[in-house]
Write an enzyme that holds these catalytic residues in place. Structure first.
Site, short mmCIF file in Angstrom:
data_model
loop_
_atom_site.label_atom_id
_atom_site.label_comp_id
_atom_site.label_asym_id
_atom_site.label_seq_id
_atom_site.Cartn_x
_atom_site.Cartn_y
_atom_site.Cartn_z
N ASP A 47 4.10 22.64 -2.40
CA ASP A 47 4.79 22.59 -3.58
C ASP A 47 6.26 22.98 -3.37
OD1 ASP A 47 3.90 21.66 -6.02
OD2 ASP A 47 2.42 23.12 -6.23
N GLU A 70 9.24 21.50 -11.04
CA GLU A 70 8.10 22.31 -11.56
C GLU A 70 7.98 23.67 -11.28
OE1 GLU A 70 4.36 20.61 -10.70
OE2 GLU A 70 3.24 21.60 -12.31
N ASP A 123 8.33 16.50 -9.62
CA ASP A 123 7.22 17.06 -9.41
C ASP A 123 6.88 17.00 -7.77
OD1 ASP A 123 4.64 18.25 -9.42
OD2 ASP A 123 3.88 16.97 -10.99
N ILE A 125 4.52 18.18 -5.82
CA ILE A 125 3.19 17.70 -5.71
C ILE A 125 2.45 17.45 -6.94
CG2 ILE A 125 1.06 18.24 -4.31
CD1 ILE A 125 3.09 18.27 -2.37
N ASP A 126 2.51 16.35 -7.34
CA ASP A 126 1.67 15.68 -8.53
C ASP A 126 0.13 15.65 -8.21
OD1 ASP A 126 1.38 15.31 -11.15
OD2 ASP A 126 1.17 13.19 -10.69
N THR A 128 -2.19 18.56 -7.86
CA THR A 128 -2.45 19.80 -6.63
C THR A 128 -3.88 19.90 -6.37
OG1 THR A 128 -2.29 21.14 -8.49
CG2 THR A 128 -0.49 20.88 -7.40
N ASP A 276 5.55 14.86 -14.95
CA ASP A 276 4.15 14.28 -14.85
C ASP A 276 4.30 13.05 -15.05
OD1 ASP A 276 2.99 16.22 -13.54
OD2 ASP A 276 2.38 17.11 -15.43
P1 AMP Z 1 -3.77 14.17 -13.33
O1 AMP Z 1 -4.31 14.28 -12.02
O2 AMP Z 1 -3.40 12.69 -13.76
O3 AMP Z 1 -4.71 14.86 -14.45
O4 AMP Z 1 -2.32 14.77 -13.55
C1 AMP Z 1 -2.03 15.98 -13.06
C2 AMP Z 1 -1.20 16.78 -13.92
O5 AMP Z 1 -1.97 17.21 -15.13
C3 AMP Z 1 -0.72 18.35 -13.57
O6 AMP Z 1 0.56 17.90 -12.90
C4 AMP Z 1 -0.66 19.06 -14.55
O7 AMP Z 1 0.59 19.25 -15.01
C5 AMP Z 1 -1.18 18.40 -15.86
N1 AMP Z 1 -2.17 18.77 -16.76
C6 AMP Z 1 -2.51 20.45 -16.63
N2 AMP Z 1 -3.36 20.56 -17.67
C7 AMP Z 1 -3.54 19.35 -18.25
C8 AMP Z 1 -4.29 19.16 -19.69
N3 AMP Z 1 -5.01 20.13 -20.18
N4 AMP Z 1 -4.02 17.84 -20.10
C9 AMP Z 1 -3.51 16.96 -19.59
N5 AMP Z 1 -2.52 17.13 -18.33
C10 AMP Z 1 -2.62 18.45 -17.93
MG MG Z 2 2.07 17.22 -11.83
#
Ligand code: AMP
Ligand code: MG
Length: 333
Positions: A47, A70, A123, A125-126, A128, A276
Site C-alpha cells: 500500500d 488512501e 487506491d 492496493i484496492d 487488501t 474505491d
Molecule cells: P470489495 O473488495 O469490493 O469489497 O472492495 C474493497 C473495498 O471495500 C475496500 O477498499 C474498502 O474501502 C471498502 N469497504 C470497507 N468496509 C466496507 C463496508 N462496510 N461496505 C462496503 N465497502 C467497504
Molecule cells: Mg479500496
C-alpha cells in the site's frame, strides 16, 4: 480511439503500471511467508510503496496537481514504523532509484490533500484482503473534474490480458477516458510497445440470465439481500464473489451483467470512498455500461473523500439497469 500519448493518460498508465507491477513483486516475495502467521505487513508495505511511486511520478509530471490517496505516512514516521518504512523504501527504490525513507514519507503524504475542483484519486492496493489471500486486487488511479471522473486506470496484476484469473501472471491494465471508450492492454512492461483492445459490456437483455458480482468479503455487502435481489430478477446462477475493482473490469469486458454494493446491515451509514469507485466506474461507463447508486442517482465525486450523497453502488451493462433498480426498490435495498 483513445490517444495514449495525451499527457494525463500517458502519465496515469505509466504510474499504474509501475505501482501495480511493484505490488505484484511484493505479493510474490512477501505474502507466502506471511500468510501462515496472519501477518498483514505485506499489504501494508505494498500500500505504502504503491502510493509513494504514483505520488512521486505525479509530482514530477504535474507538480501542482492534487492527489487524494488512501494512505498517510504517520505510522511510518514513528519508531515502531521504522522497520516497515525501511522495507517500503527498499521496494520503492526499485522504481525510484536513490529514494530515501524521508522522501518516501513525503511522497505518501502528498496524497493527503483535500479533493478540490480537479484532483487525482488513488487506491494503491484496492482489495487488501484479496492481496493477502493471493487472489484479486487492483491499483486504481483516476482524474476527477467538477465531481465527474474524466479518466480512470486500473492495474490488475492477477488477471491476464484476456481478463482471466492468472495469479502471479502478466497482469492486465485498463484505461478509460470520458468520450474515448475503455481499453485494455498488458500490465507487464514490454519493450515492443502495447496493443490496446476495446472493451464492451455484455449485450445480455434478460435480467434472469444476468451474472451478478459482489464483494468476496460478506461484511462489505448484504448477502441475504443479494439473494432476495436474485429471486426478484429470477436469476439462479451463484453470484461471483471477488475482491476489489476487478469486478468493474469484468463488467466492462462483458464477463458479467450486474455488480452490486449493497449496504452491510452492520454499516448502514457506510459511504463509498472516492478511490474505491472512481477508476472502475468510468471504465464501465465508457464500455457502454451504467453506474449509479442503489437509488439510481449518478455518483457525485465532489463531496470530499467519500460519496456522501450516494448509497451503495449498482453497476450494470446498461440494458438491465432499470430492471436492477426496480428489483432494488422492491426488496428495500
Ligand atoms: P470489495 O473488495 O469490493 O469489497 O472492495 C474493497 C473495498 O471495500 C475496500 O477498499 C474498502 O474501502 C471498502 N469497504 C470497507 N468496509 C466496507 C463496508 N462496510 N461496505 C462496503 N465497502 C467497504
Ligand atoms: Mg479500496
Amino acid at each position: 480511439m483513445i490517444n495514449i500519448k495525451e499527457p494525463k493518460i500517458e502519465f496515469a498508465i505509466n504510474a499504474v503500471r509501475q505501482a501495480a507491477s511493484l505490488a505484484g513483486d511484493i505479493q510474490r516475495e512477501m505474502v507466502s511467508v506471511a500468510i501462515t502467521k496472519d501477518d498483514r505487513s505485506p499489504v501494508t508495505v505494498a500500500d505504502f510503496a504503491a502510493q509513494a511511486v504514483v505520488s512521486s511520478l505525479l509530482g514530477k509530471r504535474f507538480p501542482d496537481a492534487i492527489l487524494v490517496g488512501e494512505e498517510q505516512a504517520g505510522a511510518l514516521r514513528s519508531p515502531e514504523g521504522r522497520e516497515t518504512l525501511d522495507r517500503v523504501t527498499n521496494f520503492v527504490n526499485r522504481v525510484i532509484l536513490g529514494v530515501t525513507p524521508k522522501l518516501v514519507c513525503e511522497y505518501i503524504d502528498r496524497g493527503d490533500a483535500a479533493p478540490g475542483k480537479n484532483y487525482w484519486t488513488l487506491d494503491p492496493i484496492d482489495g487488501t484482503k484479496g492481496f493477502l489471500r493471493r487472489a484479486q486486487y487492483a491499483c486504481a488511479l483516476a482524474y476527477v473534474e467538477d465531481g465527474k471522473v474524466q479518466l480512470g486506470v486500473l492495474g490488475c496484476p492477477n488477471m491476464n490480458s484476456d481478463l482471466r484469473e492468472d495469479i502471479g501472471g502478466s497482469g492486465s491494465l485498463l484505461v478509460a477516458k470520458k468520450g474515448s471508450g475503455s481499453w485494455m492492454t498488458e500490465l507487464r512492461e514490454s519493450q515492443e510497445g502495447y496493443q490496446y483492445s476495446p472493451l464492451t459490456v455484455s449485450t445480455r437483455l434478460e435480467p434472469k440470465h444476468a451474472r451478478l458480482m459482489r464483494s468476496f468479503e460478506s461484511g462489505h455487502t448484504n448477502i441475504s439481500q443479494v439473494d432476495h435481489f436474485q429471486e426478484e430478477l429470477g436469476s439462479k446462477a451463484d453470484p461471483v464473489r471477488m475482491d476489489s475493482q476487478v469486478k468493474y473490469a469484468l463488467l466492462a469486458a462483458g464477463q458479467g451483467e450486474i455488480y452490486l454494493r449493497l449496504l452491510s446491515p452492520d454499516r448502514m451509514d457506510y459511504r463509498e470512498k472516492i478511490w474505491d469507485q472512481a477508476a472502475g466506474s468510468v471504465i464501465v461507463e465508457e464500455a457502454g455500461g451504467r453506474v449509479t447508486d442503489l437509488d439510481g442517482n449518478s455518483l457525485d465525486f465532489s463531496q470530499g473523500r467519500t460519496l456522501k450523497k450516494n448509497r451503495g453502488i449498482c453497476a450494470t451493462n446498461g440494458i438491465i439497469h432499470e430492471a436492477a433498480l426496480t428489483a432494488l426498490r422492491k426488496i428495500n435495498a
